[in-house]
Design an enzyme around this catalytic site. Sequence first.
Site, PDB file in Angstrom:
ATOM      1  N   GLY A 169     -11.096  59.498  14.232  1.00 33.93           N
ATOM      2  CA  GLY A 169     -10.574  60.344  13.166  1.00 33.93           C
ATOM      3  C   GLY A 169     -11.362  61.631  13.078  1.00 33.93           C
ATOM      4  O   GLY A 169     -12.600  61.625  13.118  1.00 33.93           O
ATOM      5  N   SER A 188      -5.363  67.302  11.237  1.00 35.18           N
ATOM      6  CA  SER A 188      -5.655  66.111  10.430  1.00 35.18           C
ATOM      7  C   SER A 188      -5.167  66.316   9.006  1.00 35.18           C
ATOM      8  O   SER A 188      -5.098  67.444   8.511  1.00 35.18           O
ATOM      9  CB  SER A 188      -7.163  65.835  10.417  1.00 35.18           C
ATOM     10  OG  SER A 188      -7.637  65.581  11.720  1.00 35.18           O
ATOM     11  N   GLY A 230      -6.543  71.220  -4.253  1.00 36.46           N
ATOM     12  CA  GLY A 230      -7.045  71.687  -5.541  1.00 36.46           C
ATOM     13  C   GLY A 230      -8.524  71.890  -5.678  1.00 36.46           C
ATOM     14  O   GLY A 230      -8.959  72.831  -6.346  1.00 36.46           O
ATOM     15  N   PHE A 233      -9.970  69.566 -13.921  1.00 36.34           N
ATOM     16  CA  PHE A 233      -9.109  68.589 -13.235  1.00 36.34           C
ATOM     17  C   PHE A 233      -8.959  67.358 -14.107  1.00 36.34           C
ATOM     18  O   PHE A 233      -9.810  67.088 -14.969  1.00 36.34           O
ATOM     19  CB  PHE A 233      -9.710  68.207 -11.874  1.00 36.34           C
ATOM     20  CG  PHE A 233      -8.907  68.679 -10.697  1.00 36.34           C
ATOM     21  CD1 PHE A 233      -8.249  67.789  -9.866  1.00 36.34           C
ATOM     22  CD2 PHE A 233      -8.803  70.032 -10.407  1.00 36.34           C
ATOM     23  CE1 PHE A 233      -7.515  68.220  -8.780  1.00 36.34           C
ATOM     24  CE2 PHE A 233      -8.084  70.479  -9.323  1.00 36.34           C
ATOM     25  CZ  PHE A 233      -7.426  69.568  -8.506  1.00 36.34           C
ATOM     26  N   TRP A 264      -5.697  61.375  21.575  1.00 38.03           N
ATOM     27  CA  TRP A 264      -5.929  60.030  22.112  1.00 38.03           C
ATOM     28  C   TRP A 264      -5.622  59.041  20.990  1.00 38.03           C
ATOM     29  O   TRP A 264      -6.111  59.192  19.874  1.00 38.03           O
ATOM     30  CB  TRP A 264      -7.379  59.852  22.554  1.00 38.03           C
ATOM     31  CG  TRP A 264      -7.715  60.525  23.858  1.00 38.03           C
ATOM     32  CD1 TRP A 264      -7.685  61.855  24.134  1.00 38.03           C
ATOM     33  CD2 TRP A 264      -8.155  59.869  25.051  1.00 38.03           C
ATOM     34  NE1 TRP A 264      -8.086  62.079  25.429  1.00 38.03           N
ATOM     35  CE2 TRP A 264      -8.383  60.882  26.019  1.00 38.03           C
ATOM     36  CE3 TRP A 264      -8.393  58.537  25.400  1.00 38.03           C
ATOM     37  CZ2 TRP A 264      -8.822  60.606  27.314  1.00 38.03           C
ATOM     38  CZ3 TRP A 264      -8.837  58.254  26.679  1.00 38.03           C
ATOM     39  CH2 TRP A 264      -9.040  59.268  27.627  1.00 38.03           C
ATOM     40  N   ASP A 303      -3.979  53.447  10.616  1.00 34.31           N
ATOM     41  CA  ASP A 303      -4.352  52.771  11.864  1.00 34.31           C
ATOM     42  C   ASP A 303      -5.750  52.147  11.791  1.00 34.31           C
ATOM     43  O   ASP A 303      -5.960  51.000  12.189  1.00 34.31           O
ATOM     44  CB  ASP A 303      -4.304  53.755  13.040  1.00 34.31           C
ATOM     45  CG  ASP A 303      -3.005  54.533  13.131  1.00 34.31           C
ATOM     46  OD1 ASP A 303      -2.081  54.238  12.355  1.00 34.31           O
ATOM     47  OD2 ASP A 303      -2.911  55.432  13.975  1.00 34.31           O
ATOM     48  N   GLN A 341      -2.591  55.036  -5.446  1.00 32.82           N
ATOM     49  CA  GLN A 341      -2.436  56.115  -6.427  1.00 32.82           C
ATOM     50  C   GLN A 341      -1.130  56.869  -6.217  1.00 32.82           C
ATOM     51  O   GLN A 341      -0.760  57.195  -5.086  1.00 32.82           O
ATOM     52  CB  GLN A 341      -3.587  57.109  -6.309  1.00 32.82           C
ATOM     53  CG  GLN A 341      -3.492  58.243  -7.310  1.00 32.82           C
ATOM     54  CD  GLN A 341      -4.783  59.001  -7.442  1.00 32.82           C
ATOM     55  OE1 GLN A 341      -5.041  59.942  -6.691  1.00 32.82           O
ATOM     56  NE2 GLN A 341      -5.618  58.600  -8.399  1.00 32.82           N
ATOM     57  N   HIS A 393       0.553  60.343  -7.200  1.00 27.99           N
ATOM     58  CA  HIS A 393       0.235  61.677  -7.723  1.00 27.99           C
ATOM     59  C   HIS A 393       1.386  62.141  -8.602  1.00 27.99           C
ATOM     60  O   HIS A 393       2.548  62.022  -8.223  1.00 27.99           O
ATOM     61  CB  HIS A 393       0.022  62.650  -6.564  1.00 27.99           C
ATOM     62  CG  HIS A 393      -0.675  63.902  -6.970  1.00 27.99           C
ATOM     63  ND1 HIS A 393      -0.070  64.884  -7.732  1.00 27.99           N
ATOM     64  CD2 HIS A 393      -1.938  64.351  -6.714  1.00 27.99           C
ATOM     65  CE1 HIS A 393      -0.920  65.861  -7.933  1.00 27.99           C
ATOM     66  NE2 HIS A 393      -2.068  65.573  -7.328  1.00 27.99           N
ATOM     67  N   LEU A 419       2.779  67.881  -1.668  1.00 29.91           N
ATOM     68  CA  LEU A 419       1.887  67.922  -2.832  1.00 29.91           C
ATOM     69  C   LEU A 419       1.933  69.269  -3.546  1.00 29.91           C
ATOM     70  O   LEU A 419       1.864  70.324  -2.924  1.00 29.91           O
ATOM     71  CB  LEU A 419       0.450  67.639  -2.376  1.00 29.91           C
ATOM     72  CG  LEU A 419      -0.636  67.726  -3.451  1.00 29.91           C
ATOM     73  CD1 LEU A 419      -0.448  66.625  -4.484  1.00 29.91           C
ATOM     74  CD2 LEU A 419      -2.016  67.633  -2.818  1.00 29.91           C
ATOM     75  N   GLU A 451      -2.967  69.287  -8.324  1.00 26.41           N
ATOM     76  CA  GLU A 451      -3.360  69.115  -9.717  1.00 26.41           C
ATOM     77  C   GLU A 451      -4.003  70.387 -10.268  1.00 26.41           C
ATOM     78  O   GLU A 451      -4.022  70.616 -11.471  1.00 26.41           O
ATOM     79  CB  GLU A 451      -4.345  67.946  -9.815  1.00 26.41           C
ATOM     80  CG  GLU A 451      -4.666  67.504 -11.210  1.00 26.41           C
ATOM     81  CD  GLU A 451      -5.402  66.167 -11.221  1.00 26.41           C
ATOM     82  OE1 GLU A 451      -6.301  66.006 -12.057  1.00 26.41           O
ATOM     83  OE2 GLU A 451      -5.066  65.299 -10.398  1.00 26.41           O
ATOM     84  N   ARG A 506      -4.537  60.609 -13.169  1.00 21.70           N
ATOM     85  CA  ARG A 506      -3.253  60.572 -12.463  1.00 21.70           C
ATOM     86  C   ARG A 506      -2.422  59.339 -12.773  1.00 21.70           C
ATOM     87  O   ARG A 506      -1.197  59.409 -12.846  1.00 21.70           O
ATOM     88  CB  ARG A 506      -3.500  60.676 -10.956  1.00 21.70           C
ATOM     89  CG  ARG A 506      -3.994  62.045 -10.564  1.00 21.70           C
ATOM     90  CD  ARG A 506      -4.412  62.112  -9.118  1.00 21.70           C
ATOM     91  NE  ARG A 506      -4.853  63.467  -8.798  1.00 21.70           N
ATOM     92  CZ  ARG A 506      -5.382  63.814  -7.634  1.00 21.70           C
ATOM     93  NH1 ARG A 506      -5.527  62.913  -6.678  1.00 21.70           N
ATOM     94  NH2 ARG A 506      -5.761  65.059  -7.415  1.00 21.70           N
ATOM     95  N   HIS A 558       0.251  58.734  -2.998  1.00 19.88           N
ATOM     96  CA  HIS A 558      -0.681  59.809  -2.646  1.00 19.88           C
ATOM     97  C   HIS A 558      -2.001  59.351  -2.055  1.00 19.88           C
ATOM     98  O   HIS A 558      -2.595  60.073  -1.251  1.00 19.88           O
ATOM     99  CB  HIS A 558      -0.959  60.636  -3.906  1.00 19.88           C
ATOM    100  CG  HIS A 558      -1.921  61.766  -3.702  1.00 19.88           C
ATOM    101  ND1 HIS A 558      -1.620  62.857  -2.913  1.00 19.88           N
ATOM    102  CD2 HIS A 558      -3.185  61.978  -4.177  1.00 19.88           C
ATOM    103  CE1 HIS A 558      -2.651  63.699  -2.916  1.00 19.88           C
ATOM    104  NE2 HIS A 558      -3.610  63.183  -3.671  1.00 19.88           N
ATOM    105  N   GLU A 609     -11.098  58.037   3.224  1.00 23.44           N
ATOM    106  CA  GLU A 609     -10.067  57.244   2.557  1.00 23.44           C
ATOM    107  C   GLU A 609      -9.824  55.886   3.202  1.00 23.44           C
ATOM    108  O   GLU A 609      -9.375  54.955   2.534  1.00 23.44           O
ATOM    109  CB  GLU A 609      -8.751  58.021   2.492  1.00 23.44           C
ATOM    110  CG  GLU A 609      -7.721  57.333   1.604  1.00 23.44           C
ATOM    111  CD  GLU A 609      -6.421  58.096   1.459  1.00 23.44           C
ATOM    112  OE1 GLU A 609      -5.458  57.518   0.922  1.00 23.44           O
ATOM    113  OE2 GLU A 609      -6.365  59.268   1.861  1.00 23.44           O
ATOM    114  N   ARG A 663      -8.442  56.783  -8.711  1.00 25.47           N
ATOM    115  CA  ARG A 663      -9.327  57.882  -8.329  1.00 25.47           C
ATOM    116  C   ARG A 663      -9.077  59.110  -9.187  1.00 25.47           C
ATOM    117  O   ARG A 663      -7.935  59.461  -9.466  1.00 25.47           O
ATOM    118  CB  ARG A 663      -9.110  58.247  -6.855  1.00 25.47           C
ATOM    119  CG  ARG A 663      -9.911  59.468  -6.408  1.00 25.47           C
ATOM    120  CD  ARG A 663      -9.733  59.739  -4.943  1.00 25.47           C
ATOM    121  NE  ARG A 663      -8.410  60.210  -4.581  1.00 25.47           N
ATOM    122  CZ  ARG A 663      -7.975  61.451  -4.714  1.00 25.47           C
ATOM    123  NH1 ARG A 663      -8.740  62.382  -5.294  1.00 25.47           N
ATOM    124  NH2 ARG A 663      -6.760  61.791  -4.306  1.00 25.47           N
ATOM    125  N   SER A 678     -12.015  62.750  -3.828  1.00 25.37           N
ATOM    126  CA  SER A 678     -11.730  62.272  -2.468  1.00 25.37           C
ATOM    127  C   SER A 678     -12.380  63.157  -1.409  1.00 25.37           C
ATOM    128  O   SER A 678     -13.031  62.660  -0.488  1.00 25.37           O
ATOM    129  CB  SER A 678     -10.226  62.181  -2.233  1.00 25.37           C
ATOM    130  OG  SER A 678      -9.605  63.435  -2.419  1.00 25.37           O
TER     131      SER A 678
END
Length: 566
Positions: free
Chosen positions: A12, A44, A51, A117, A156, A212, A231, A233, A243, A246, A277, A345, A369, A380, A385
């Site tokens: 990742g 990614s 936000g 927020f 890959w 994955d 969650q 959103h 999205l 927020e 949220r 979300h 995540e 959350r 995040s």
Amino acid sequence: MEKYAHDILIVGAGLAGLRAAVAASEVNSKLDIAVISKLHPLRSHSVCAQGGTGAVMREKDSFDLHAFDTIKGADYLADQDAVEFFVKNAPKEIILTEHWGCPWSRTPDGKIDQRPFGGHTFPRACFAADMTGFHEMHTLYGKATSYDNVNFYDEWFVTSILVDNNTAVGLTAIEMKTGKMHAFQTKAIIMATGGYERIYEFTTFSHTTTGDGMAMAYRAGAPLMDMEFVQFHPTGLVPSGVLITEGARGEGGYLLNAKGERFMKNYAAEKMELAPRDVISRAEQTEILEGRGWEGPYGPYIALDLTHLGEEKINERLPLIRDVAIKLGGVDPVKEYIPIRPAAHYSMGGIRTNIKTETSIKGLYAAGECSCVSIHGANRLGTNSTAECLVFGAVAGEEAAKCASLYSFHEVSNQMVLAEEKRVFDGILGSEGNERVSAIRDELRRMMNTKVWIFRIGDQLESALKEIRELKRRFKNIKVEDKGKQFNTGFASALQLDFMLDLGEITIISALARTESRGAHSRRDYPKRDDENWLKHTLAYQTKDGPRLEYIPVTITRWPPAARTY
């Protein structure tokens, strides 16, 4: 089959993965580090974060306040030792990214600006207009590529974690350019593969966020924790689900029902549009179910009103939102309301780790995540995040580097690799059934949207469990029409669906077992929070008969559970 060897493998290349690569290289520049991603890193899903990133940056704010906001927002299911560690380390990450070139928005006196927020009692969302993740990702990618010992394997597809005697020894991955599978030998693996909300039909997530890494860790023997907590959103753009940050409400946006009322006064009178949220999503869904939604060609929706902010402020603070609303929603927020409704979300659950990001498998770490160190508990707070990706991505890189510096390579047996090759190429690509991958995937998403959504009921969850097990049975009878090897996107979709079906099953079983309402898990048949029986984490282990659940206590240090009101 070609074999590669690297001291550390990072799966990742989003915020957590790139931050881990930088941290590992800083610990030991002689380590050979590989970052493997099914995408180019700058595609990614982390680039979609808009936000802000939460951190204590002002004298009037405090670590205790950020920690309490997070724990209360989590409906007291967060592990409080992890939360305290997290809030103390978040500001360091903001300063580091600033030094590395992240163009944070500024106050008139030159300080990094912060906006309010939901669920936070202090404006602690550091932001770069409404493209925070985009700018953080470009900053980290530039930093990671500056190290000679960090190698990138872009496009890959990793298919499995190789484990021997409860030790992670390597990976198998398909080079999408050639379609050939390769084995990777390593001393430490970091999973940083993101969430899995593409199991839902209406979601803010990119099409590649299919969980994955979670599924691979689960199949390798590591438990997944708290997977019932998904969650929703409050502001997914209708009809696309893209999205709407927020931050739009942080800048002063209103939520309106079809009567033109700011209905949040009936659900969270103090916080209004800046409640957490889960609270706002339930309020919106209630307004829609009780007939107070706006009517549109794609069904009922809620209106997000930014018109009173003015064109200058929208262009300065929310330029991406204006562009998205015009191009994908057909409305200009300077003059018109934005049509929104709740969208899947984020996953509070994931691969269980401790504060050091260690899993139950030696040499296997997880961050971002896909992991669950449990700072988010049952819900959350926004901005936590991206901060988590930075804080625990750094920890994962440091811990993996220490591990790789101490230990030698383990042998990767040909038998394990050949078994995975047979499963993937013979069992999935070679299958000659009559089921279509797209049809099963669409049925999965519709079912999760209707039966495992914001409000849940036991009999619907039981029905969903039967349906997903039938979908898993049908998956064994698929046919990937394109049998070619090079950039076979149909094959990749089949591999992703295989993982998604496992994760959907775990989500449903965990939600069915938890007979209470807490945070984002809202049971209509069990509407109260039940601390006596359910102040505990769910662990899901793989067995041949499906997920097996166990439970462990929540770590409480200084803040005992209390009534959660806003």
